[in-house]
Structure formats: structure tokens, C-alpha cells
Write a protein that holds these residues in place. Structure first.
Motif, PDB file in Angstrom:
ATOM      1  N   HIS A   1      -1.186  -5.203   9.393  1.00 24.22           N
ATOM      2  CA  HIS A   1       0.234  -5.543   9.516  1.00 24.22           C
ATOM      3  C   HIS A   1       0.821  -6.153   8.252  1.00 24.22           C
ATOM      4  O   HIS A   1       1.930  -5.772   7.839  1.00 24.22           O
ATOM      5  N   PRO A   2       0.133  -7.118   7.603  1.00 20.34           N
ATOM      6  CA  PRO A   2       0.730  -7.704   6.399  1.00 20.34           C
ATOM      7  C   PRO A   2       1.055  -6.669   5.323  1.00 20.34           C
ATOM      8  O   PRO A   2       2.149  -6.700   4.740  1.00 20.34           O
ATOM      9  N   ALA A   3       0.117  -5.759   5.052  1.00 15.76           N
ATOM     10  CA  ALA A   3       0.377  -4.736   4.041  1.00 15.76           C
ATOM     11  C   ALA A   3       1.531  -3.838   4.460  1.00 15.76           C
ATOM     12  O   ALA A   3       2.354  -3.423   3.629  1.00 15.76           O
ATOM     13  N   PHE A   4       1.618  -3.535   5.743  1.00 19.24           N
ATOM     14  CA  PHE A   4       2.717  -2.705   6.235  1.00 19.24           C
ATOM     15  C   PHE A   4       4.057  -3.395   5.994  1.00 19.24           C
ATOM     16  O   PHE A   4       4.988  -2.796   5.449  1.00 19.24           O
ATOM     17  N   PHE A   5       4.167  -4.645   6.383  1.00 18.79           N
ATOM     18  CA  PHE A   5       5.417  -5.376   6.204  1.00 18.79           C
ATOM     19  C   PHE A   5       5.790  -5.531   4.730  1.00 18.79           C
ATOM     20  O   PHE A   5       6.963  -5.508   4.372  1.00 18.79           O
ATOM     21  N   CYS A   6       4.787  -5.707   3.882  1.00 17.63           N
ATOM     22  CA  CYS A   6       5.038  -5.990   2.468  1.00 17.63           C
ATOM     23  C   CYS A   6       5.241  -4.744   1.614  1.00 17.63           C
ATOM     24  O   CYS A   6       5.455  -4.845   0.412  1.00 17.63           O
TER      25      CYS A   6
ATOM     26  N   PHE B   1       8.568   8.760   8.125  1.00 19.38           N
ATOM     27  CA  PHE B   1       7.120   8.951   8.108  1.00 19.38           C
ATOM     28  C   PHE B   1       6.479   8.070   9.183  1.00 19.38           C
ATOM     29  O   PHE B   1       6.937   6.957   9.443  1.00 19.38           O
ATOM     30  N   PHE B   2       5.433   8.587   9.802  1.00 14.54           N
ATOM     31  CA  PHE B   2       4.808   7.904  10.932  1.00 14.54           C
ATOM     32  C   PHE B   2       3.396   7.447  10.588  1.00 14.54           C
ATOM     33  O   PHE B   2       2.608   8.208  10.025  1.00 14.54           O
TER      34      PHE B   2
ATOM     35  N   ASP C   1      17.742  10.489   0.801  1.00 17.31           N
ATOM     36  CA  ASP C   1      16.903  10.193  -0.365  1.00 17.31           C
ATOM     37  C   ASP C   1      16.090   8.912  -0.179  1.00 17.31           C
ATOM     38  O   ASP C   1      15.274   8.576  -1.047  1.00 17.31           O
ATOM     39  N   ARG C   2      16.306   8.203   0.901  1.00 18.74           N
ATOM     40  CA  ARG C   2      15.546   6.987   1.177  1.00 18.74           C
ATOM     41  C   ARG C   2      14.359   7.318   2.089  1.00 18.74           C
ATOM     42  O   ARG C   2      14.391   8.277   2.856  1.00 18.74           O
ATOM     43  N   ARG C   3      13.348   6.462   2.027  1.00 17.14           N
ATOM     44  CA  ARG C   3      12.122   6.685   2.801  1.00 17.14           C
ATOM     45  C   ARG C   3      12.054   5.662   3.932  1.00 17.14           C
ATOM     46  O   ARG C   3      12.188   4.452   3.707  1.00 17.14           O
ATOM     47  N   PHE C   4      11.817   6.144   5.153  1.00 18.07           N
ATOM     48  CA  PHE C   4      11.730   5.313   6.346  1.00 18.07           C
ATOM     49  C   PHE C   4      10.341   5.482   6.971  1.00 18.07           C
ATOM     50  O   PHE C   4       9.810   6.601   7.023  1.00 18.07           O
ATOM     51  N   VAL C   5       9.767   4.371   7.434  1.00 15.95           N
ATOM     52  CA  VAL C   5       8.393   4.406   7.951  1.00 15.95           C
ATOM     53  C   VAL C   5       8.329   3.715   9.310  1.00 15.95           C
ATOM     54  O   VAL C   5       8.828   2.597   9.478  1.00 15.95           O
ATOM     55  N   ILE C   6       7.712   4.386  10.271  1.00 18.78           N
ATOM     56  CA  ILE C   6       7.495   3.821  11.604  1.00 18.78           C
ATOM     57  C   ILE C   6       5.996   3.681  11.841  1.00 18.78           C
ATOM     58  O   ILE C   6       5.230   4.624  11.609  1.00 18.78           O
ATOM     59  N   GLY C   7       5.577   2.521  12.287  1.00 20.97           N
ATOM     60  CA  GLY C   7       4.185   2.310  12.671  1.00 20.97           C
ATOM     61  C   GLY C   7       4.121   1.907  14.131  1.00 20.97           C
ATOM     62  O   GLY C   7       4.913   1.078  14.586  1.00 20.97           O
ATOM     63  N   GLY C   8       3.195   2.489  14.891  1.00 23.94           N
ATOM     64  CA  GLY C   8       3.107   2.119  16.294  1.00 23.94           C
ATOM     65  C   GLY C   8       2.313   3.109  17.110  1.00 23.94           C
ATOM     66  O   GLY C   8       1.601   3.963  16.567  1.00 23.94           O
TER      67      GLY C   8
ATOM     68  N   ARG D   1       0.845  -1.195   0.000  1.00 26.78           N
ATOM     69  CA  ARG D   1       0.000   0.000   0.000  1.00 26.78           C
ATOM     70  C   ARG D   1       0.877   1.240   0.000  1.00 26.78           C
ATOM     71  O   ARG D   1       1.888   1.310   0.708  1.00 26.78           O
ATOM     72  N   ALA D   2       0.479   2.224  -0.780  1.00 28.65           N
ATOM     73  CA  ALA D   2       1.312   3.415  -0.986  1.00 28.65           C
ATOM     74  C   ALA D   2       1.607   4.148   0.318  1.00 28.65           C
ATOM     75  O   ALA D   2       2.716   4.671   0.511  1.00 28.65           O
ATOM     76  N   GLU D   3       0.644   4.198   1.244  1.00 28.41           N
ATOM     77  CA  GLU D   3       0.855   4.958   2.476  1.00 28.41           C
ATOM     78  C   GLU D   3       1.884   4.305   3.406  1.00 28.41           C
ATOM     79  O   GLU D   3       2.384   4.936   4.327  1.00 28.41           O
ATOM     80  N   PHE D   4       2.186   3.025   3.150  1.00 26.61           N
ATOM     81  CA  PHE D   4       3.177   2.320   3.958  1.00 26.61           C
ATOM     82  C   PHE D   4       4.514   2.167   3.237  1.00 26.61           C
ATOM     83  O   PHE D   4       5.457   1.591   3.786  1.00 26.61           O
ATOM     84  N   ALA D   5       4.610   2.655   2.015  1.00 34.18           N
ATOM     85  CA  ALA D   5       5.789   2.404   1.188  1.00 34.18           C
ATOM     86  C   ALA D   5       7.046   3.010   1.805  1.00 34.18           C
ATOM     87  O   ALA D   5       7.034   4.127   2.329  1.00 34.18           O
ATOM     88  N   GLY D   6       8.150   2.250   1.747  1.00 31.80           N
ATOM     89  CA  GLY D   6       9.407   2.753   2.264  1.00 31.80           C
ATOM     90  C   GLY D   6      10.557   1.829   1.916  1.00 31.80           C
ATOM     91  O   GLY D   6      10.359   0.712   1.427  1.00 31.80           O
TER      92      GLY D   6
END
Length: 366
Positions: free
Chosen positions: A245-250, A235-236, A214-221, A180-185
Motif C-alpha cells: 500500500h505505501p508504494a501504491f499511494f506514493c 490501469f488495474f 493523456d493522464r494516467r489513472f490507476v485502480i488497485g483492489g 514503483r513504476a507499475e503503480f505510477a499515475g
């Protein structure tokens, strides 16, 4: 066979790792012949972020306070073949006392936070989920942490019989999903904020983000403070329910695992998130701790990071190298670390404990 569990929560995964683990374990225990009731105090904290209404394989008893449920709990305990009280259960002391007085079957304590429990005792604190007698009155103590912690539960808390019951994953709930685009990183990290994990997060995610703008990092929690050292390329995503969770990990090339300090120091304490990510087909880079190679083979199924440089190097691996890592990690977790595998282990452990010398036999053979 009847099992009664007094736990922290099974209805909300907000800010805790217990709920998802119990859901998978209970779902897998039901086909083995267990009828399960989970008693959970209905706290506003979890009620406001509840992500489960029907417990697959079990029955949830929500109650406002111990006095409101004491009579029903006593009836359930008298009928149970096994009563399990867990760490961080808000009424653990009362539930344990009831089990000692009324349970004719196995009396079990499951510490899902063993490393934290032992660290608090070493610091002179008394964890609120058992009394001054420690764990000596339980027939069996299950520990989420293995290794030297098993002996410490005996020497420090008087546990008589201790067996590890590690984390696990339900592959029906955690499996490869569409990104999913909002989780991309390039690198993601899913975990509740913890002060004793922050140094690892800063070294293995925040510092690489500074080094690689230039890299994208994503934190979920959940529970991240305002003073967290955010940067423009971090990005948070606020707390995610397990279904996401599966979409986030993938959605990222790599996902990061960081272990709480007390857990890493004791070792042999894999988080549920580690197994979830592998089951979803994620490529994982993790901090290192004793016993990790008992669960995944470093360099083949998982990458280890001791420094910022290690994470930067991992991000430089080719897509083909990361794909091989994903495949092997998923194969390992499906072979050895599923909820069904842990349920079978628990079933065996309970039967062995019930048939040990001096134990009251269960009413039936499981």
C-alpha cells in the motif's frame, strides 16, 4: 488483562477493511497490558489470500466451524476481562450467546460496518451478525461510525451504551515509500469494488480519465467486474497486500478516496484507507460527507471533490501545492489517527464501561 475477539478476519486483507484495522489495534493494545486472542473461522475465501501468519501482539485461533472450537472458546470467554464480537463475524450469534452466558467481564459488540447495518435494518433486513434481540444484551457497543448513527444504534437495536471507535493507521506499517513504476499515475484509487461506491468512482475517476486522455489513472483492489468501464488510460492492479500500500499511494500525484453510499449518507465514518494514504504522505482528494472536517481540514489537509470538474482542477495543482497538502495531512494523522491513539481510547473506554454503575469491575486496573 485478557481480551477475546470473535471477528471476520485478521489474517487476510482480501476484500475487507477489518483485517488491517485489527492488526494495528492489537499491536498497539499489547504494550498497554492486554493479552489478546482473535477467533477467526478458516474460510477458503480468506485462506486463499492470507497475508498474515503471525499476529503481532496477539494470538490467532483459526477454526473450521463453530462446533470444532466451541469448547476452547468457552474456556477463553470465561477467563476474559473483555469479549468483543464484531459485525460480519460468521459466528457472531453463537459467540454473542456464549459471551452472555459465560463472560464475567465486559461483553462488547463492535460494529465496523455501522452505516451498512442501519441501512439494512431500514430496508427491513435482519443482519446475520446479531439475533432478534439486537444489541441490548451487550454492556458496550462500539461503532465505527459516529454522528447520528450512535443514537440509531440505541433506538433501533436497543444498545445501552454506545461509543465511537473510528478508523486508524499503524504508522510503522504505513509510511512514505519509494514509488514503483507499475503503480505510477496521476490519480490512483485503492479500494475493493462495491456497487454502492461505483457511482462515485465513475464520477471522480472514470469521467476525469475520459476528459484527460493523456493522464494516467490507476485502480488497485479486488472483485472488479468485467463490465467496469475501463478506458485505455485506466490501469488495474489486482488486490494489493498491505505491505504494498505505501508504494501504491506514493507512486501517484494524487490519490482518491470514495466512500460507500450508506457511510457517506450517515457521515462521521472515515475509511481506514483515508488514514493510510495520509500516513504514507499522499495528497488526497475525497468525496465529501458530514463530519469529514472533524478528521481533516478541507483545502488545507485534504481536497474535496463534488464533481468531475473538481478532480480535474485538483490534478492541475502545482507540485508545490500538493506537497504542502501531503505534509499537513501526514502531520494530522500522526497526531490524531494512529492505531496507538485508538488503542489508548479503547483502553480508556473499556475501563470506564467496567467501572460504570452496575458493571462488574475488571480484575485489574489497566
Amino acid at each position: 488483562m485478557r481480551m477475546v475477539i470473535f471477528g471476520l478476519t485478521v489474517t487476510s486483507s482480501w476484500g475487507n477493511g477489518h483485517a488491517t484495522l485489527w492488526r494495528g489495534l492489537i499491536r498497539a493494545l499489547a504494550p498497554l497490558g492486554w493479552s489478546i486472542s482473535f477467533f477467526e473461522r478458516d474460510t477458503p475465501y480468506y485462506a486463499g489470500a492470507r497475508d498474515l501468519t503471525d499476529l503481532d501482539g496477539g494470538h490467532v485461533v483459526l477454526y473450521p466451524g463453530w462446533d470444532d472450537i466451541a469448547q476452547a472458546a468457552a474456556i477463553a470467554v470465561r477467563q476474559a476481562d473483555a469479549v468483543i464480537v464484531t459485525s460480519y463475524c460468521p459466528d457472531a450469534v453463537e459467540a454473542s450467546r456464549l459471551a452472555q452466558e459465560s463472560c464475567r467481564g465486559l461483553k462488547v459488540f463492535y460494529d465496523l460496518d455501522t452505516a451498512v447495518t442501519l441501512a439494512r435494518i431500514e430496508q427491513g433486513e435482519q443482519p446475520p451478525y446479531f439475533g432478534p434481540e439486537g444489541l441490548r444484551d451487550f454492556d458496550l457497543v462500539l461503532s465505527y461510525t459516529g454522528g447520528e448513527a450512535l443514537g440509531a444504534l440505541k433506538s433501533m437495536l436497543g444498545a445501552r451504551r454506545v461509543v465511537p471507535l473510528y478508523g486508524h493507521v499503524d504508522p510503522e506499517r504505513h509510511r512514505p515509500a519509494k514509488p514503483r513504476a507499475e503503480f505510477a499515475g496521476d490519480l490512483s484509487y485503492l479500494g475493493t469494488y462495491a456497487a454502492d461506491r461505483q457511482a462515485g468512482v465513475e464520477k471522480l475517476l472514470v469521467a476525469p480519465a475520459v476528459r484527460l486522455p493523456d493522464r494516467r489513472f490507476v485502480i488497485g483492489g479486488a472483485q472488479y467486474p468485467q463490465e467496469f468501464p475501463w478506458s485505455d488510460n485506466i490501469f488495474f492492479v489486482r488486490h494489493l497486500p498491505p505491505a504494498d500500500h505505501p508504494a501504491f499511494f506514493c507512486s501517484s500525484r494524487l490519490t482518491l478516496n470514495v466512500t460507500r453510499e450508506a457511510m457517506a449518507r450517515k457521515g462521521w465514518c472515515p475509511s481506514g484507507r483515508l488514514f493510510e494514504a495520509a500516513a504514507c504522505g499522499a495528497a488526497i482528494v475525497s468525496d465529501d460527507w458530514p463530519g469529514l472536517d472533524d478528521f481533516f481540514e478541507p483545502g488545507c489537509e485534504i481536497l474535496l471533490a463534488h464533481s468531475t470538474d473538481d478532480v480535474v482542477a485538483a490534478l492541475g495543482l502545482s507540485d508545490g501545492e500538493l506537497e504542502a497538502l501531503r505534509r499537513r495531512a501526514r502531520e494530522r494523522v500522526l497526531d490524531e489517527h494512529t492505531s496507538a491513539r485508538r488503542a489508548a481510547e479503547l483502553d480508556r473506554i473499556l475501563v470506564e464501561a467496567a467501572t460504570a454503575p452496575g458493571s462488574e469491575p475488571m480484575k485489574e486496573t489497566v
